[in-house]
Design an enzyme around this catalytic site. Structure first.
Site, PDB file in Angstrom:
ATOM      1  N   GLN A 120      -2.240   5.812  -5.522  1.00  0.00           N
ATOM      2  CA  GLN A 120      -0.490   6.393  -5.178  1.00  0.00           C
ATOM      3  C   GLN A 120      -0.478   7.779  -6.007  1.00  0.00           C
ATOM      4  O   GLN A 120      -1.195   7.995  -6.893  1.00  0.00           O
ATOM      5  CB  GLN A 120       0.706   5.091  -5.961  1.00  0.00           C
ATOM      6  N   LYS A 166       3.988  -1.005   0.754  1.00  0.00           N
ATOM      7  CA  LYS A 166       2.657  -1.092   1.386  1.00  0.00           C
ATOM      8  C   LYS A 166       2.279  -2.539   1.073  1.00  0.00           C
ATOM      9  O   LYS A 166       1.819  -3.708   2.317  1.00  0.00           O
ATOM     10  CB  LYS A 166       2.070  -0.255   0.356  1.00  0.00           C
ATOM     11  N   ASP A 173      -6.401   6.823   3.334  1.00  0.00           N
ATOM     12  CA  ASP A 173      -5.324   7.824   3.320  1.00  0.00           C
ATOM     13  C   ASP A 173      -5.305   9.519   3.770  1.00  0.00           C
ATOM     14  O   ASP A 173      -4.650   9.746   4.656  1.00  0.00           O
ATOM     15  CB  ASP A 173      -4.705   8.322   1.653  1.00  0.00           C
TER      16      ASP A 173
END
Length: 281
Positions: free
Chosen positions: A96, A52, A119
């Site tokens: 995460q 990322k 997300d």
């Protein structure tokens, strides 16, 4: 002739589009920032976070990294999320997963501002998807839609079968296909006659977490097959939920593993971050 849907090429094209857009925005005095939080040092999570950061660097998005020790408390993590929510220079927040067992993932997901939830996991964004309003969509299903569009595969009017009903892939995937005017069937572990239902699909999307589970007996001749799974086999090679060698010859188009759906997830995360900056900053 089977078309191999090349997720590496399509994600690279999308990232190039975003890179040009971010450069233009910077020229207008607007910058974009993604905050990435990792608790603990899970090796797979570290790889994902690293990828990322690389994508951010390529596109021109600032990435701020918060690498917290395993013993970080839920309260400490919630405090950090609260600070990032208030920081107008941060446009996207990514925590995460998985988190250590002593931290409730649901509490953290709900704490992230829906406007910074790149997300697409916050209940407000999930609800917006259900009723057709604007919101961020989970990156893997959104990436699959992008794969289909950029491969000139018609969705409108087609029968789509989604195998799997997870909150991250299966459910949002079904809703996105409905938005694209497909007729959608969702299958899961309690579905009877799975093979027969899958064989009715014009577009078969498989996200069940079982290596090479779907063989040619589940696939209608000429169907499009999208494989979301990723596993490392006994031979140490990566494979998906679909038995690629057995299925590919029966399809009109198929995603390989690796190099199919996987690269699209991070590309769509980057797209969500740019959209967050444009919409809410």
């Amino acid at each position: 002739m089977t078309e191999i849907i090349n997720g590496k090429e399509i994600s690279a094209a999308l990232k190039d589009d975003l890179k040009a857009e971010v450069a233009a925005l910077k020229g207008a005095g607007k910058s974009c920032c993604l905050a990435v939080i990792q608790v603990g040092c899970d090796p797979a999570s570290s790889v994902y976070v690293g990828n990322k950061k690389k994508a951010c660097a390529y596109i021109g998005i600032e990435s701020r990294s918060y690498e917290l020790p395993e013993e970080t408390s839920e309260e400490e993590l919630l405090n950090l999320v609260g600070q990032l929510n208030k920081d107008d220079s941060v446009h996207g927040i990514l925590c995460q997963l998985p988190l250590p067992k002593h931290i409730c993932e649901d509490h953290i997901i709900k704490a992230i501002s829906p406007h910074k939830d790149v997300d697409g996991f916050h209940p407000q964004n999930v609800g917006a998807l259900v009723i057709g309003q604007q919101g961020f969509v989970s990156c893997t299903p959104a990436g699959i839609i992008e794969l289909l569009h950029r491969s000139n595969i018609t969705i409108d009017g087609k029968h789509c079968v989604v195998v799997g009903r997870s909150n991250i892939v299966g459910k949002p995937m079904a809703l996105l296909m409905l938005r694209e005017n497909a007729t959608v069937t969702v299958c899961h572990s309690h579905t009877k006659n799975l093979k027969e239902i899958c064989k009715e699909a014009d577009i078969l999307i498989v996200a069940i977490g079982k290596p090479r589970f779907i063989n040619h007996e589940y696939v209608k001749e000429g169907a499009v097959v999208i494989d979301v799974g990723i596993h490392r086999g006994e031979d140490n090679k990566l494979c998906g939920d679909v038995d690629y060698e057995d299925v590919a010859g029966h399809t009109s188009a198929i995603t390989p593993v690796p190099g199919g759906v996987g690269p699209m997830t991070i590309a769509m995360l980057m797209k969500n971050c740019v959209e967050a900056m444009k919409l809410y900053s």
